[in-house]
Scaffold this active site. Structure first.
Site, PDB file in Angstrom:
ATOM      1  N   ARG A   1       0.569  -1.165   0.003  1.00 61.53           N
ATOM      2  CA  ARG A   1      -0.174  -0.112   0.043  1.00 61.53           C
ATOM      3  C   ARG A   1       0.717   1.195  -0.034  1.00 61.53           C
ATOM      4  O   ARG A   1       0.529   2.216  -0.581  1.00 61.53           O
ATOM      5  CB  ARG A   1      -0.892   0.010   1.222  1.00 61.53           C
ATOM      6  CG  ARG A   1      -2.020  -1.189   1.039  1.00 61.53           C
ATOM      7  CD  ARG A   1      -2.896  -1.127   2.446  1.00 61.53           C
ATOM      8  NE  ARG A   1      -3.853  -1.993   2.187  1.00 61.53           N
ATOM      9  CZ  ARG A   1      -4.638  -2.336   3.183  1.00 61.53           C
ATOM     10  NH1 ARG A   1      -4.739  -1.294   4.311  1.00 61.53           N
ATOM     11  NH2 ARG A   1      -5.824  -3.162   3.022  1.00 61.53           N
TER      12      ARG A   1
ATOM     13  N   ASP B   1     -15.776   8.580   9.426  1.00 61.49           N
ATOM     14  CA  ASP B   1     -14.728   7.558   8.976  1.00 61.49           C
ATOM     15  C   ASP B   1     -13.222   8.404   9.375  1.00 61.49           C
ATOM     16  O   ASP B   1     -13.531   9.651   9.243  1.00 61.49           O
ATOM     17  CB  ASP B   1     -14.623   7.035   7.559  1.00 61.49           C
ATOM     18  CG  ASP B   1     -13.644   5.744   7.551  1.00 61.49           C
ATOM     19  OD1 ASP B   1     -14.259   4.638   7.416  1.00 61.49           O
ATOM     20  OD2 ASP B   1     -12.580   5.894   7.582  1.00 61.49           O
TER      21      ASP B   1
HETATM   22  C1  LIG Z   1     -13.555  -2.817   6.655  1.00 68.77           C
HETATM   23  S1  LIG Z   1     -14.162  -0.939   6.767  1.00 68.77           S
HETATM   24  C2  LIG Z   1     -15.691  -1.192   7.357  1.00 68.77           C
HETATM   25  C3  LIG Z   1     -16.746  -0.588   6.721  1.00 68.77           C
HETATM   26  C4  LIG Z   1     -18.247  -0.672   7.008  1.00 68.77           C
HETATM   27  N1  LIG Z   1     -18.103  -0.414   8.594  1.00 68.77           N
HETATM   28  C5  LIG Z   1     -18.628  -2.331   6.834  1.00 68.77           C
HETATM   29  O1  LIG Z   1     -18.644  -2.899   7.763  1.00 68.77           O
HETATM   30  O2  LIG Z   1     -18.941  -2.576   5.766  1.00 68.77           O
HETATM   31  C6  LIG Z   1     -13.046  -0.291   8.390  1.00 68.77           C
HETATM   32  C7  LIG Z   1     -13.177   1.331   8.148  1.00 68.77           C
HETATM   33  O3  LIG Z   1     -12.723   1.623   9.553  1.00 68.77           O
HETATM   34  C8  LIG Z   1     -12.112   2.816   9.220  1.00 68.77           C
HETATM   35  N2  LIG Z   1     -11.399   3.172  10.526  1.00 68.77           N
HETATM   36  C9  LIG Z   1     -10.017   2.706  10.878  1.00 68.77           C
HETATM   37  N3  LIG Z   1      -9.768   3.206  11.926  1.00 68.77           N
HETATM   38  C10 LIG Z   1     -10.416   4.018  12.133  1.00 68.77           C
HETATM   39  C11 LIG Z   1     -10.823   5.267  13.538  1.00 68.77           C
HETATM   40  N4  LIG Z   1      -9.715   5.370  14.185  1.00 68.77           N
HETATM   41  N5  LIG Z   1     -11.780   5.973  13.380  1.00 68.77           N
HETATM   42  C12 LIG Z   1     -12.765   5.748  12.440  1.00 68.77           C
HETATM   43  N6  LIG Z   1     -12.748   4.899  11.503  1.00 68.77           N
HETATM   44  C13 LIG Z   1     -11.668   4.168  11.253  1.00 68.77           C
HETATM   45  C14 LIG Z   1     -11.108   2.608   8.007  1.00 68.77           C
HETATM   46  O4  LIG Z   1     -10.781   3.668   7.349  1.00 68.77           O
HETATM   47  C15 LIG Z   1     -12.229   1.936   7.019  1.00 68.77           C
HETATM   48  O5  LIG Z   1     -13.061   2.675   6.238  1.00 68.77           O
END
Ligand SMILES: C[S@@+](CC[C@H](N)C(=O)[O-])C[C@H]1O[C@@H](n2cnc3c(N)ncnc32)[C@H](O)[C@@H]1O
Length: 275
Positions: free
Chosen positions: A36, A145
């Site tokens: 990445r 996010d």
């Molecule tokens: C795998 S995706 C999940 C998306 C959605 N909730 C789903 O279940 O389909 C995880 C997301 O968490 C976000 N993320 C990671 N660390 C975070 C944080 N500290 N605060 C907010 N979002 C975060 C990432 O940027 C990513 O978009």
């Protein structure tokens, strides 16, 4: 020697990931970090990891840190992912709120860690398709996010054909999206129901309070147990009493029995705020 230098640099990347968004990248993720960050370096015309780290660690360089967060976080998502929480919303939570409403029925939802928007847009579509006397409802859907790039993408509401086909019926695709060039744009009716913001679950204040529903799915898995506990405490205080938290289908929270009681709603497991 080269290997030692690289290990040290990867440790610094891990430190930055933890500091910037709380995610815990252990040694098994090194291949992912390399791939990445290589893409990011090509894009930003940065020659090597050492230079990227120097830029990201400099206090004035917010843009490159944001891009590192975009690159190091995993954004996999789809419309109506693990459908059971959406069914719980439409078949249990909405009817109960409607039955018990004194005056205008009210619904507050937070999609925490919303990635590119499929989750909050699915929530909005689920509401449009299930609210009795829809125009009477006072609805607010917040979505957030930590990744600036994904929040920008979510706000644009443009998706490719394969993304629509992951989770939406043909009827939903034609009802809620308009073709624009090679993409499909979410209709204003759905777009206008969702308020997006950049928000770090570990360090920011929730976008609102007294939520009836919070979806915090497939994100806590990236945190340490101590950080998970902090997030669940934050979720509990952002919910209204008896409000429901939904997690990813394989996530089982530990050490939260003082905050939530487990309540099955249809096929979904909800964590209902105690008190
Ligand atoms: C795998 S995706 C999940 C998306 C959605 N909730 C789903 O279940 O389909 C995880 C997301 O968490 C976000 N993320 C990671 N660390 C975070 C944080 N500290 N605060 C907010 N979002 C975060 C990432 O940027 C990513 O978009």
């Amino acid at each position: 020697m080269q290997a030692t230098v690289e290990r040290h640099q990867l440790d610094r990347v891990r430190g930055l990931a933890k500091q910037l968004c709380g995610i815990h990248l252990d040694g098994s993720k090194d291949y992912l970090i390399r791939r990445r960050l290589n893409e990011l370096m090509v894009d930003e015309k940065i020659d090597n990891l050492q230079d990227l780290l120097a830029l990201a660690e400099a206090p004035y360089n917010r843009k490159i840190r944001e891009r590192m967060v975009d690159a190091l976080t995993t954004h996999e998502t789809l419309f109506f992912r693990d459908k059971s929480p959406f069914d719980a919303l439409t078949q249990h939570i909405i009817p109960k709120l409607y039955r018990e409403a004194v005056g205008r029925p009210r619904l507050r939802i937070w999609s925490a860690a919303c990635s590119t928007g499929q989750e909050p847009y699915s929530l909005a579509i689920a509401c449009l398709e299930s609210l009795p006397e829809r125009s009477r409802w006072d609805i607010r859907i917040d979505a957030s996010d930590v990744s600036v790039g994904t929040v920008e993408a979510a706000k644009r509401g443009r998706f490719q054909n394969f993304e629509l086909s992951r989770g939406l019926s043909p009827q939903q695709q034609s009802r809620y999206f308009r073709r624009e060039g090679n993409d499909y744009r979410i209709v204003d009716e759905v777009r206008g129901m969702v308020n997006f913001q950049v928000n770090n679950l570990l360090t920011s204040t929730p976008p609102g309070h007294d939520y009836d529903v919070i979806m915090c799915r497939n994100v806590a898995i990236y945190f340490t147990p101590a950080d998970r506990r902090r997030i669940y405490q934050k979720m509990a205080s952002a919910l209204r009493p008896q409000g429901s938290l939904f997690l990813g289908c394989s996530e089982v929270p530990t050490n939260v029995s003082d905050l939530f009681k487990t309540v099955p709603l249809g096929r979904a497991t909800s964590y209902q705020r105690i008190g």
